[in-house]
Design an enzyme around this catalytic site. Structure first.
Site, PDB file in Angstrom:
ATOM      1  N   HIS A   1      -3.233   7.402   1.720  1.00 19.05           N
ATOM      2  CA  HIS A   1      -3.761   6.107   1.591  1.00 19.05           C
ATOM      3  C   HIS A   1      -5.333   5.862   2.142  1.00 19.05           C
ATOM      4  CE1 HIS A   1      -4.023   1.964   0.765  1.00 19.05           C
ATOM      5  NE2 HIS A   1      -3.851   1.669   2.068  1.00 19.05           N
TER       6      HIS A   1
ATOM      7  N   CYS B   1       0.769  -1.258  -0.081  1.00 24.31           N
ATOM      8  CA  CYS B   1      -0.018   0.030   0.161  1.00 24.31           C
ATOM      9  C   CYS B   1       0.855   1.261  -0.078  1.00 24.31           C
ATOM     10  CB  CYS B   1      -0.890  -0.043   1.191  1.00 24.31           C
ATOM     11  SG  CYS B   1      -2.275  -1.397   1.152  1.00 24.31           S
TER      12      CYS B   1
ATOM     13  N   ASN C   1     -10.289  -0.043  -0.543  1.00 21.08           N
ATOM     14  CA  ASN C   1      -8.660   0.177  -0.422  1.00 21.08           C
ATOM     15  C   ASN C   1      -7.854  -0.477  -1.519  1.00 21.08           C
ATOM     16  OD1 ASN C   1      -5.855  -0.300   0.205  1.00 21.08           O
ATOM     17  ND2 ASN C   1      -6.130  -1.072   2.259  1.00 21.08           N
TER      18      ASN C   1
END
Ligand code: UT7
Length: 321
Positions: free
Chosen positions: A248, A113, A278
Site C-alpha cells: 500500500h 486502505c 495514497n
C-alpha cells in the site's frame, strides 16, 4: 489443487494531475516538505463526471482485456472502496451494470486502505469453495471528495484512482500459480486515529478525513512487518525468495522501514507513491498493474501484497503470478 490465480490486471487514473507546487498555491505547504516527509511528487484528482464507479469500470475493462475474458464470464465482483458513489446500492453493482454482466454476485468491501487485501482474501475464499469461477477484484477511490482542503496535514497525502485484477479458480500443481496465503487483521481500538467525521447514521453528512499521522505511521510499520512474516510462515517461504513486494502506497518512509525490518532489498519494493500519492484501496492494484505492464513482475514471480488503514485494518497476501 484449486487456487485463485491472477490472470489479468488493469488500472485507471483521473485526467487531472496535481503537483506539490500546485497544492502549495492552495495551502501552507512546500514541494520540499511533501517530498521529504512522504516521497509524494504528484497525485491525480477526479474531475467532474469522474466517479469511483467510472474509474473502477475503466480499470475492470482493462483487467478483463488483459485476462482475455468477456465480462459475461464474471460471476463475482468485489469492489473495495471507502468512497462509494452512493450510500447504497453498492458501487460494485454500478460497475456490474456498466460492464453489462448479468447475474453473479456484486458487493463492496469497506476496509479503507486495506480494502483491496480484504477483497482479495474474500474472493480467494469464495473461488476456492466453488461459489464462482471468475472474479473481478477492484480497488477504487475518489478520496479527494472526503478531504479537508484547508488541512495541510492530510490534503497533500491522498489521490484518486482505480486498479483491478481478474481472479480465476484453476486446478494447479503445488508449485503452480495462485494465491498461496492471506492474513487479515482488524483492531477497532485505534479507529479514532484515522476516520471520517461524518456518515449517514451519525451526522447525515459525508464528512471529512481526519488523521493523527504520526501515530498511524508508528503502528503501520510494526503491523505490516508482523503480517508479512505471518503469510511467509503460512506458505513456508523465506523472505529472500520473494521477488516483489507490492505495498500500500501511503508514505515512502513506511515502505523503506517495513522492507528494512524484513531484510528485503529496496529494489524489490514497487513504489508508485511518488506518482499517485495514497489512493487508499486502489493503491495496491494500481502498483501491481504498473509493475506488470512495465515488465518487472512476470509469470512465475512470487509477489507479496500488503496494506494497513483506518480501523485499524491490515493484511498481507502472497501469490505466485
Ligand atoms: O493509508 C493509511 C495509512 N496512512 C498512513 O500510513 C500515514 C502515516 N503517517 C505519515 O505518513 C506521516 O506521519 C505524515 C506524512 C502524515 C506526517 O509526517 P511526520 O513526519 O509524522 O510529520 P508530523 O505530523 O510530525 O509534522 C511535522 C511538522 C509539524 O509542524 P511542527 O508541529 O513540528 O511545527 C506539522 O505541522 O510538519 C508540519 N506539517 C506540514 N508542513 C508543511 C504537517 N503537514 C505539513 C505540510 N506542509 N503539508
Amino acid at each position: 489443487m484449486i487456487r485463485a490465480v491472477i490472470t489479468g490486471s488493469g488500472s485507471v487514473l483521473p485526467a487531472q494531475c496535481v503537483t506539490n507546487d500546485d497544492l502549495a498555491q492552495r495551502v501552507d505547504t512546500t514541494d520540499e516538505w511533501i517530498q521529504e516527509r512522504t516521497g509524494i511528487r504528484q497525485r491525480y484528482i477526479a474531475g467532474e463526471g469522474e466517479t469511483t464507479s467510472s474509474l473502477a469500470t475503466g480499470a475492470a475493462r482493462k483487467a478483463l482485456e488483459d485476462a482475455g475474458i468477456d465480462a459475461s464470464e464474471i460471476g463475482l465482483i468485489i469492489l473495495a472502496t471507502a468512497t462509494p458513489d452512493h450510500t447504497f446500492p453498492a458501487t460494485a453493482t454500478q460497475v456490474q451494470a456498466n460492464l453489462g454482466c448479468r447475474g453473479g454476485v456484486a458487493f463492496d468491501v469497506h476496509a479503507v486502505c486495506s480494502g483491496f487485501l480484504y477483497a482479495l482474501g474474500t474472493a480467494d475464499s469464495l473461488l476456492r469453495t466453488g461459489m464462482a469461477k471468475k472474479a473481478l477484484v477492484i480497488g477504487a477511490e475518489t478520496f479527494s471528495r472526503i478531504l479537508d482542503w484547508e488541512d495541510r496535514t492530510t490534503c497533500v497525502l491522498f489521490g484518486d484512482g482505480a486498479g483491478a485484477v481478474v481472479l480465476e479458480a484453476k486446478d494447479v500443481e503445488e508449485d503452480g500459480p495462485g494465491i498461496l496465503a492471506t492474513r487479515l487483521h482488524a483492531d477497532g481500538e485505534h479507529r479514532e486515529l484515522l476516520y471520517v467525521d461524518g456518515g449517514p447514521s451519525t451526522t447525515g453528512e459525508v464528512g471529512k478525513l481526519r488523521m493523527k499521522g504520526r501515530e498511524v505511521f508508528r503502528h503501520a510499520v510494526v503491523n505490516l512487518a508482523d503480517v508479512l512474516k505471518e503469510v511467509l510462515e503460512d506458505a513456508s517461504i523465506d523472505a529472500a525468495d520473494v521477488d516483489w513486494v507490492v505495498p500500500h502506497q501511503a508514505n515512502a518512509r513506511i515502505l523503506d522501514a517495513t522492507a528494512r525490518k524484513l531484510n528485503l532489498a529496496p529494489e524489490k519494493v514497487i513504489v508508485t507513491v511518488d506518482q499517485h500519492a495514497n489512493t487508499s484501496a486502489a493503491s495496491v492494484p494500481l502498483a501491481l498493474d504498473v509493475a506488470k505492464k512495465d515488465g518487472r513482475i512476470k509469470p512465475g514471480d512470487l509477489v507479496m501484497f500488503e496494506a494497513m488503514g483506518g480501523g485499524f485494518t491490515w493484511g498481507a497476501s502472497l501469490a505466485r503470478m
